[in-house]
Design an enzyme around this catalytic site. Structure first.
Site, PDB file in Angstrom:
ATOM      1  N   TYR A 134      -7.554 -11.780 -11.674  1.00 44.28           N
ATOM      2  CA  TYR A 134      -7.768 -10.753 -10.657  1.00 44.28           C
ATOM      3  C   TYR A 134      -6.503  -9.933 -10.430  1.00 44.28           C
ATOM      4  O   TYR A 134      -6.533  -8.694 -10.412  1.00 44.28           O
ATOM      5  CB  TYR A 134      -8.214 -11.417  -9.354  1.00 44.28           C
ATOM      6  CG  TYR A 134      -8.455 -10.463  -8.210  1.00 44.28           C
ATOM      7  CD1 TYR A 134      -9.689  -9.830  -8.063  1.00 44.28           C
ATOM      8  CD2 TYR A 134      -7.469 -10.207  -7.262  1.00 44.28           C
ATOM      9  CE1 TYR A 134      -9.927  -8.958  -7.012  1.00 44.28           C
ATOM     10  CE2 TYR A 134      -7.695  -9.346  -6.202  1.00 44.28           C
ATOM     11  CZ  TYR A 134      -8.921  -8.719  -6.073  1.00 44.28           C
ATOM     12  OH  TYR A 134      -9.150  -7.848  -5.032  1.00 44.28           O
ATOM     13  N   TYR A 135      -5.383 -10.605 -10.279  1.00 42.88           N
ATOM     14  CA  TYR A 135      -4.135  -9.884 -10.059  1.00 42.88           C
ATOM     15  C   TYR A 135      -3.552  -9.333 -11.355  1.00 42.88           C
ATOM     16  O   TYR A 135      -2.737  -8.402 -11.319  1.00 42.88           O
ATOM     17  CB  TYR A 135      -3.137 -10.753  -9.290  1.00 42.88           C
ATOM     18  CG  TYR A 135      -3.399 -10.673  -7.806  1.00 42.88           C
ATOM     19  CD1 TYR A 135      -2.917  -9.605  -7.057  1.00 42.88           C
ATOM     20  CD2 TYR A 135      -4.188 -11.619  -7.168  1.00 42.88           C
ATOM     21  CE1 TYR A 135      -3.190  -9.491  -5.705  1.00 42.88           C
ATOM     22  CE2 TYR A 135      -4.471 -11.513  -5.809  1.00 42.88           C
ATOM     23  CZ  TYR A 135      -3.970 -10.439  -5.083  1.00 42.88           C
ATOM     24  OH  TYR A 135      -4.257 -10.310  -3.744  1.00 42.88           O
ATOM     25  N   ASN A 184       0.823  -1.211   0.000  1.00 38.88           N
ATOM     26  CA  ASN A 184       0.000   0.000   0.000  1.00 38.88           C
ATOM     27  C   ASN A 184       0.857   1.262   0.000  1.00 38.88           C
ATOM     28  O   ASN A 184       0.473   2.276  -0.588  1.00 38.88           O
ATOM     29  CB  ASN A 184      -0.937  -0.002   1.204  1.00 38.88           C
ATOM     30  CG  ASN A 184      -1.891  -1.176   1.184  1.00 38.88           C
ATOM     31  OD1 ASN A 184      -1.531  -2.271   1.590  1.00 38.88           O
ATOM     32  ND2 ASN A 184      -3.098  -0.975   0.703  1.00 38.88           N
ATOM     33  N   ARG A 218      -5.454  -7.705 -13.404  1.00 41.92           N
ATOM     34  CA  ARG A 218      -6.094  -6.388 -13.326  1.00 41.92           C
ATOM     35  C   ARG A 218      -5.316  -5.467 -12.398  1.00 41.92           C
ATOM     36  O   ARG A 218      -5.020  -4.314 -12.735  1.00 41.92           O
ATOM     37  CB  ARG A 218      -7.528  -6.563 -12.819  1.00 41.92           C
ATOM     38  CG  ARG A 218      -8.196  -5.278 -12.318  1.00 41.92           C
ATOM     39  CD  ARG A 218      -9.275  -5.575 -11.292  1.00 41.92           C
ATOM     40  NE  ARG A 218      -8.789  -6.280 -10.129  1.00 41.92           N
ATOM     41  CZ  ARG A 218      -8.222  -5.700  -9.071  1.00 41.92           C
ATOM     42  NH1 ARG A 218      -8.067  -4.386  -9.034  1.00 41.92           N
ATOM     43  NH2 ARG A 218      -7.796  -6.419  -8.043  1.00 41.92           N
ATOM     44  N   HIS A 244      -4.355 -21.268  -6.421  1.00 47.30           N
ATOM     45  CA  HIS A 244      -5.152 -22.264  -5.721  1.00 47.30           C
ATOM     46  C   HIS A 244      -4.794 -23.660  -6.224  1.00 47.30           C
ATOM     47  O   HIS A 244      -4.271 -23.820  -7.336  1.00 47.30           O
ATOM     48  CB  HIS A 244      -6.639 -21.990  -5.939  1.00 47.30           C
ATOM     49  CG  HIS A 244      -7.150 -20.814  -5.169  1.00 47.30           C
ATOM     50  ND1 HIS A 244      -8.491 -20.547  -5.003  1.00 47.30           N
ATOM     51  CD2 HIS A 244      -6.494 -19.816  -4.511  1.00 47.30           C
ATOM     52  CE1 HIS A 244      -8.638 -19.451  -4.273  1.00 47.30           C
ATOM     53  NE2 HIS A 244      -7.434 -18.984  -3.967  1.00 47.30           N
ATOM     54  N   ASP A 247     -16.579 -20.509  -9.124  1.00 52.41           N
ATOM     55  CA  ASP A 247     -15.333 -20.602  -8.365  1.00 52.41           C
ATOM     56  C   ASP A 247     -15.472 -19.665  -7.178  1.00 52.41           C
ATOM     57  O   ASP A 247     -15.863 -18.506  -7.339  1.00 52.41           O
ATOM     58  CB  ASP A 247     -14.140 -20.205  -9.238  1.00 52.41           C
ATOM     59  CG  ASP A 247     -12.804 -20.498  -8.578  1.00 52.41           C
ATOM     60  OD1 ASP A 247     -12.563 -19.979  -7.466  1.00 52.41           O
ATOM     61  OD2 ASP A 247     -11.990 -21.222  -9.177  1.00 52.41           O
ATOM     62  N   HIS A 274      -0.621 -16.604  -4.648  1.00 51.61           N
ATOM     63  CA  HIS A 274      -2.060 -16.371  -4.779  1.00 51.61           C
ATOM     64  C   HIS A 274      -2.749 -17.485  -5.556  1.00 51.61           C
ATOM     65  O   HIS A 274      -3.952 -17.404  -5.816  1.00 51.61           O
ATOM     66  CB  HIS A 274      -2.313 -15.026  -5.470  1.00 51.61           C
ATOM     67  CG  HIS A 274      -2.012 -13.845  -4.597  1.00 51.61           C
ATOM     68  ND1 HIS A 274      -2.671 -13.621  -3.410  1.00 51.61           N
ATOM     69  CD2 HIS A 274      -1.117 -12.831  -4.731  1.00 51.61           C
ATOM     70  CE1 HIS A 274      -2.198 -12.515  -2.849  1.00 51.61           C
ATOM     71  NE2 HIS A 274      -1.261 -12.018  -3.627  1.00 51.61           N
TER      72      HIS A 274
END
Length: 732
Positions: free
Chosen positions: A255-256, A147, A258, A413, A431, A411
């Protein structure tokens, strides 16, 4: 494991001296954006609705922040907490104020940015590790250093826009006590993060590199591009080499992809502005621009496929994609990107954003070509892939996603050969994604929850094979990173589209192969999906094949033994402890059907797996803090088998209209599903209630040029390639 020697030569070749522009005397002139073009935006800003809307929105947000005064709190809270959210608002306001100053020329925006940064100049040198740091690398302003890197990426852009308007003394104070100290902390002060091949490092590289350009510090730029030792074994260019496949697919999943796309795109813009001789947008065959298009392809109705650690509510309407679409369009002028901007309803307050708004208003948009495709995984494209089968480009057209990719690092799975299905605008075969409530303080400060490890990552939480109730690779991430599936065949054309992949090593001595076939049938609105999963195990085992779905159970074709008085749990570990068992049943040869309804459409899941037990239930057991969503599942279970063939057919059908109170086609159109084996070929016969038969032939040899033959309906038939289809007329 990612091969670190791959593309190293290309990364080293990209190292060239800084341009004369970057080495010029430091007068505070902006270097991350074209100040002249930004100033010129003021005369055109109101002409184009998309840009005018963003300008008005940004002005409203920044003016509101200015009205509240400067608030730079001592960091104390995790994600979602008061100090966390205030520092986040600050970098957004700082970035917005810089853009507004350059576009409008209003001095008050530069003064606001200056005053905020002078407050940070007093606070930042006093900070140590964040008090709410947990198992992540600690930041200073935030609980994790990621962050802090995001703050730097936004903050340095805002500062660059106003820096010229500041006195030399204020510039020096802010340079030395905010940005130089932050860049040092995130680089030499955090070597394990900065030199990783990971999205955390991408954000750090981008923030430090852009800070180097703004402060005219070549050392920071070189470290950002090539790693702390400047060897090229780490850094931004190495990230481009190793995190993307040749098709622009990102190692950690959609997702990552993005999330990481923003620093890749923004830093590439800065490199292009300061060192055009690097030709960064041509680097590695234009990998940044490929990644932008691929990111868009990884969506259904605008929402990302929630693979690996992912939140299912993330869509193309995010800051990362506003910037990416604008940059992508400015570099390519691909009119298909304009249609994405139109769907987003947003752009960015940059010259690139103005181009998007202008050409969109000029009617130049064309439909984005969503299509069936195989996206290879791994830097060399040889670590499996993501197979996407689409019936068309529309928001409600059916899409099948076969996840035959590599692990995806931390990250990732444990879900080799998993699959998802979208139909009629909805997620049907689902999912879970991640167990996390992002930035909600009450849920562990927005961090990943313990259930992300105990449930969401486990194999049984996905739609793929589980052996002896253990997860793939026994849940060992390092082992999982060493092995990947093989994508054996892909065909995205015609009325019968297919993906075939194979996995060896997820379990000792076990190989499993999965064929997923999208079958269009005349008279049916959406294709059926055949799923043939074959297992070679060599010794007796328990084989489970879960299917997680969205909808409400309507009917089953076989009797159920329901658990009414008690609700037992399916197992004790590896995700099984989170599954309630509501009913079980043993289907016969012709009645293995489970039907549910979702958004007015019926779905029948038919199995032809001999000897199977069906387990119906719901996730959410052993969840005292209510961290998990309650979602239905059905499991096919085989006990004591050495080898197995799971044969399943998913059929969308019918319509329920709640407003008109009418139901049509609620019964399955399929009469039977039969599987047989002939020599080296699996034959699956789908018989419809109107008498038509569809025979799908799947050969073991997946060479597209190889010829095969089998006896079908009493006649010898031949074909080429691993998958063929034979439509037989109804017997009269």
């Amino acid at each position: 494991m990612i091969a670190r020697s791959f593309f190293l030569g290309a990364a080293l070749l990209a190292l060239t001296p800084l341009t004369a522009h970057a080495a010029a005397p430091d007068d505070g002139h902006p270097v991350l954006m074209d100040a002249g073009k930004l100033s010129a935006l003021a005369t055109q800003a109101e002409r184009y609705p998309l840009f005018a809307g963003d300008l008005a929105r940004t002005r409203k947000e920044v003016d509101a922040a200015m009205g509240k005064g400067i608030d730079v709190p001592v960091p104390r809270d995790p994600g979602g907490g008061a100090s966390h959210e205030q520092h986040k608002r600050n970098y957004q306001a700082l970035y917005g104020a810089g853009l507004l100053y350059r576009i409008t020329g209003e001095r008050r925006y530069a003064d606001y940015a200056r005053d905020m940064l002078l407050a940070y100049a007093k606070l930042y040198p006093t900070l140590g590790a964040h008090p709410a740091a947990s198992n992540q690398a600690a930041g200073r302003l935030f609980w994790q250093s990621l962050n802090d890197s995001v703050w730097l990426v936004y903050g340095i852009q805002g500062y660059d826009a106003v820096r010229e308007a500041l006195t030399p003394q204020d510039r020096k104070t802010i340079d030395d006590n905010v940005f130089r100290k932050m860049a040092q902390f995130l680089s030499t002060g955090s070597p394990k993060v900065f030199d990783r091949i990971h999205n955390h490092a991408t954000w750090a590289n981008a923030g430090v590199g852009m800070t180097g350009y703004v402060l005219r510090d070549q050392d920071l730029v070189d470290k950002a591009l090539l790693g702390l030792d400047k060897s090229g074994k780490a850094g931004f260019l190495r990230q481009l080499d190793l995190l993307f496949s040749p098709d622009g697919y990102y190692a950690e999943g959609p997702y990552y992809q993005r999330y990481a796309l923003q620093p890749f795109v923004i830093f590439a813009d800065a490199i292009e502005a300061n060192e055009p001789q690097r030709r960064i947008f041509a680097y590695r065959d234009g990998i940044v621009l490929k990644a932008i298009r691929t990111t868009i392809q990884l969506t259904y109705d605008g929402y990302f496929f929630p693979l690996n650690d992912a939140m299912p509510d993330k869509s193309l309407r995010t800051e990362e994609l506003y910037q990416a679409v604008a940059t992508g369009y400015a570099m390519t002028h691909d009119p298909a990107l304009l249609s994405i901007a139109q769907w987003q309803g947003r752009t960015v307050l940059t010259p690139q954003g103005l181009e998007v708004a202008r050409d969109l208003a000029g009617g130049k948009a064309k439909r984005f070509p969503f299509a069936s495709m195989l996206l290879r995984d791994g830097p060399g494209g040889d670590r499996g892939g993501l197979a996407i089968l689409r019936t068309g480009p529309g928001d409600k057209d059916q899409v099948l996603v076969a996840k035959n990719t590599a692990q995806g690092m931390g990250h990732g799975h444990f879900d080799k050969l998993n699959w998802l299905l979208y139909d009629n605008g909805e997620a049907i075969v689902t999912d879970y994604g991640a167990a996390r409530f992002l930035n909600i303080e009450a849920k562990d400060g927005g961090r990943y929850l313990p259930e992300n490890e105990s449930w969401a990552k486990q194999t049984v939480a996905h739609n793929t094979l589980v052996v002896n109730e253990a997860s793939h690779f026994d849940g060992n991430e390092k082992l999982a990173d060493t092995l990947a599936p093989r994508q054996l065949y892909f065909s995205g054309d015609g009325p019968t589209r297919a993906s075939i992949a194979e996995m060896t090593g997820a379990y000792p001595g076990v190989t499993f192969r999965r064929a997923l076939v999208q079958v269009e049938v005349e008279g049916l609105k959406s294709p059926m999906v055949l799923d043939l999963l074959k297992v070679k195990g060599g010794k007796p085992a328990r084989y489970d094949l879960p299917l997680h779905f969205a909808g409400h159970l309507i009917d089953t074709g076989f009797p159920l033994q329901s658990n009414v008085a008690t609700r037992p749990v399916l197992g004790k570990a590896n995700g099984y402890q989170h599954l309630w068992v509501d009913a079980t049943g043993k289907p016969g040869a012709d009645d293995g059907v489970v039907t549910w309804i979702e958004d007015g459409r019926f779905y029948s899941y038919r199995v032809a797996t001999p000897g199977v037990t069906m387990i119906l239930g719901e996730s959410g057991a052993n969840d005292p803090r209510f961290n998990l969503r309650r979602e239905p599942f059905v499991i096919q279970r085989l006990d004591g088998a050495r080898d197995a063939a799971f044969v399943s057919l998913l059929e969308p059908h019918g319509r329920y209209d709640a407003a008109a109170e009418t139901t049509t086609g609620s019964a399955s159109a399929v009469k039977s599903l039969v599987h047989e084996r002939q020599a080296d070929t699996d034959l699956v016969t789908i018989t419809l209630r109107d008498g038509r038969r569809i025979v799908l032939a799947l050969a073991d040899d997946t060479d597209p040029a190889r010829s095969h033959s089998a006896k079908i309906a009493g006649k010898a038939q031949g074909w080429k390639g691993p998958v063929s289809r034979f439509d037989l007329e109804a017997v009269k």
